[in-house]
Scaffold this motif. Structure first.
Motif, PDB file in Angstrom:
ATOM      1  N   ALA A 168       0.836  -1.204   0.000  1.00  0.00           N
ATOM      2  CA  ALA A 168       0.000   0.000   0.000  1.00  0.00           C
ATOM      3  C   ALA A 168       0.870   1.252   0.000  1.00  0.00           C
ATOM      4  N   VAL A 169       1.916   1.232   0.816  1.00  0.00           N
ATOM      5  CA  VAL A 169       2.805   2.398   0.907  1.00  0.00           C
ATOM      6  C   VAL A 169       3.506   2.616  -0.446  1.00  0.00           C
ATOM      7  N   ALA A 170       3.954   1.517  -1.063  1.00  0.00           N
ATOM      8  CA  ALA A 170       4.618   1.639  -2.374  1.00  0.00           C
ATOM      9  C   ALA A 170       3.662   2.197  -3.424  1.00  0.00           C
ATOM     10  N   ALA A 171       2.365   2.006  -3.209  1.00  0.00           N
ATOM     11  CA  ALA A 171       1.367   2.528  -4.150  1.00  0.00           C
ATOM     12  C   ALA A 171       0.964   3.959  -3.780  1.00  0.00           C
ATOM     13  N   GLY A 172       1.608   4.519  -2.773  1.00  0.00           N
ATOM     14  CA  GLY A 172       1.351   5.920  -2.428  1.00  0.00           C
ATOM     15  C   GLY A 172       0.290   6.110  -1.353  1.00  0.00           C
ATOM     16  N   LEU A 173      -0.142   5.023  -0.733  1.00  0.00           N
ATOM     17  CA  LEU A 173      -1.174   5.146   0.303  1.00  0.00           C
ATOM     18  C   LEU A 173      -0.513   5.055   1.672  1.00  0.00           C
ATOM     19  N   GLU A 174      -0.427   6.189   2.332  1.00  0.00           N
ATOM     20  CA  GLU A 174       0.265   6.175   3.624  1.00  0.00           C
ATOM     21  C   GLU A 174      -0.678   6.341   4.797  1.00  0.00           C
ATOM     22  N   ASP A 175      -1.962   6.413   4.500  1.00  0.00           N
ATOM     23  CA  ASP A 175      -2.976   6.502   5.551  1.00  0.00           C
ATOM     24  C   ASP A 175      -3.691   5.153   5.554  1.00  0.00           C
ATOM     25  N   ILE A 176      -3.420   4.380   6.583  1.00  0.00           N
ATOM     26  CA  ILE A 176      -3.932   3.006   6.601  1.00  0.00           C
ATOM     27  C   ILE A 176      -4.831   2.791   7.801  1.00  0.00           C
TER      28      ILE A 176
END
Ligand code: UTP
Length: 300
Positions: free
Chosen positions: A48-56
């Motif tokens: 997810a982070v590698a895809a630019g999503l840092e709000d999990i």
């Protein structure tokens, strides 16, 4: 995150009972089971982070502690590793706590995946969001998500990840009825059936554990009655969107057809295959493990 990316938040439901892994999952979520030396869920968060999503947002149930502790700072352990000058492990331990901004929502009772996603309503608000099933690993996941975001930008609405499965396997998945689009890897999803019998499946395209959903899904989930297995099914709510029966703002449902690698650690055999493959591919333990494995296989 790319400049034009409209999806910012990832929702990871991890509140299932994991009955297939009992007793291991009696006090530990199945998403915390290790693949070699990292819990499955960390691979998913990294994707997810590698895809630019840092709000999990984790939607957790019982055994929330193990997850919280894993992604939190552990001062005592860090001090010990600093004393031992074990830089490598210190880096790994820190990495898990520095990966992303992690939030938690609680699903009091495991009433199904649809209900777990509904628990994310307040955190997500009125914007498209991604759902990651925390027991599936996609080595090329961030690229797959980037393509799903492109499909969202082009078509709006919601985007599912679809993969061809054999006739024998369709009854384990949600299966899509589809219509072609001008793009060879994208279809419009016109209907969905959860775990159909092989002869009633509308296609061989199964819904995989990555979704990009319109926030309109929440309103539908609020009105979704328990379906198969007495659970509130995410598939049933997406079906409403696919049939065009959702709110006007909801848009259509499209599917990205994916033919790459996927590891399903939520299934016993799938979990064992994942561990063996990841172990064999490791630079450190891999050579020794493979040589043992070759010997072992020759005795079977
Ligand atoms: P699964 O059906 O694969 O998980 O749900 P499960 O129910 O935990 O597993 P089994 O079948 O009993 O072995 C898919 C995902 O949805 C989450 C699970 O944690 C899993 O990641 N889930 C499922 C929830 O968060 N809440 C639920 O009520 C059900």
């Amino acid at each position: 995150m790319s400049k034009n990316q409209v999806v910012r938040k990832a929702v990871m439901p991890v509140a299932g009972l994991g009955t297939r892994f009992l007793p291991a999952t009696k006090a530990t979520p199945k998403e915390m089971l290790p693949v070699v030396d990292k819990p499955v869920i960390q691979y998913v968060v990294e994707e997810a982070v590698a895809a630019g999503l840092e709000d999990i947002l984790f939607v957790t149930g019982r055994a929330k502690r193990a997850l919280e502790d894993h992604f939190d700072f552990n001062g005592e352990l860090e001090r010990l590793l600093i004393e031992k000058k074990d830089e490598k492990r210190l880096k790994e331990v820190r990495a898990a706590s520095e990966l992303a901004t992690i939030h938690y929502a609680r699903q009091g009772t495991a009433k199904g995946l649809g209900h777990a996603v509904l628990c994310a309503k307040q955190h997500v608000g009125d914007e498209p969001f991604a759902v990651f099933l925390g027991d599936e690993i996609y080595p090329e996941g961030s690229k797959v998500l980037a393509r799903m975001f492109e499909v969202l930008s082009e078509f709006g609405g919601s985007v599912l990840l679809l993969k061809k499965v054999s006739k024998a396997e369709v009854s384990r998945y949600g299966v899509a009825q589809v219509k072609a689009t001008a793009q060879s890897d994208v279809v419009q999803v016109t209907d969905l059936v959860e775990k159909p019998d092989a002869n009633e499946a509308p296609s061989d395209l199964a819904v995989m554990g990555r979704y990009v959903l319109s926030p309109a899904i929440f309103e539908i989930l609020e009105n979704t009655k328990p379906g198969r297995g007495g659970e509130i099914q995410l598939t049933d709510a997406i079906q409403v969107l696919a049939q065009g029966k959702g709110p006007d703002s909801a848009g259509l449902v499209h599917g990205l057809i994916y033919d790459g690698v996927r590891f399903d650690t939520g299934d016993l055999a799938g979990y064992l295959e994942t561990v063996v493959e990841f172990a064999a591919n490791r630079a450190d333990v891999g050579p020794e493990f493979k040589s043992w494995l070759k010997n072992y296989v020759s005795t079977l």
